[in-house]
Design a protein around this motif. Structure first.
Motif: not given
Length: 143
Positions: A28-35, A96-99
């Motif tokens: 189980a993975t999560i990637t931070v992408a643009n927005n 935004g800030m959360q990212r």
């Protein structure tokens, strides 16, 4: 160290940018992408989420020293109207800030069960170029 093969998506219809990548990991993975956050199918199953559910990321502090991100359905955090909606394509709006705050902890995470939530543990992503450079340095040190 966890080696991850990175492949570009073949279908980009409906995407405004081509920066999202798909990781061949059976976890189980999560990637931070643009927005946005891109959740693997395994991550969505682990969270018990379906399209339309609200997903929240909070930060857990241990002994006033160590802080790490935790993720779960918004109901788990006591606020069913908080968080952002999970889409049919397993993404969650996250800008935004959360990212920016989440990026301080990493950009690619695996999920580990933690109380009623999931701890987001950073996974080091190495590209093929980085691996080749490391091998070249090792060979040069042998000579």
């Amino acid at each position: 160290m966890l080696n991850i093969e990175v492949k570009p998506l073949t279908q980009t219809s409906g995407l405004k940018d081509n920066t999202i990548t798909e990781y061949n990991v059976d976890e189980a993975t999560i990637t931070v992408a643009n927005n946005k956050l891109v959740l693997s199918k395994e991550a969505v199953k682990a969270l018990g989420g379906v399209a339309g559910d609200r997903i929240t990321i909070n930060y857990w502090t241990v002994n006033s020293e160590t802080t790490f991100p935790v993720i779960g359905k918004s109901e788990c955090f006591g606020d069913p109207t908080g968080g952002n909606r999970l889409t049919k394509s397993n993404t969650v709006s996250f800008r935004g800030m959360q990212r920016d705050i989440l990026l301080e902890y990493g950009s690619f995470f695996k999920l580990v069960r933690f109380n009623n939530y999931f701890k987001m543990e950073k996974v080091e992503v190495t590209s093929e170029n980085d691996l080749l450079e490391e091998e070249e340095r090792d060979l040069a040190n042998l000579i």
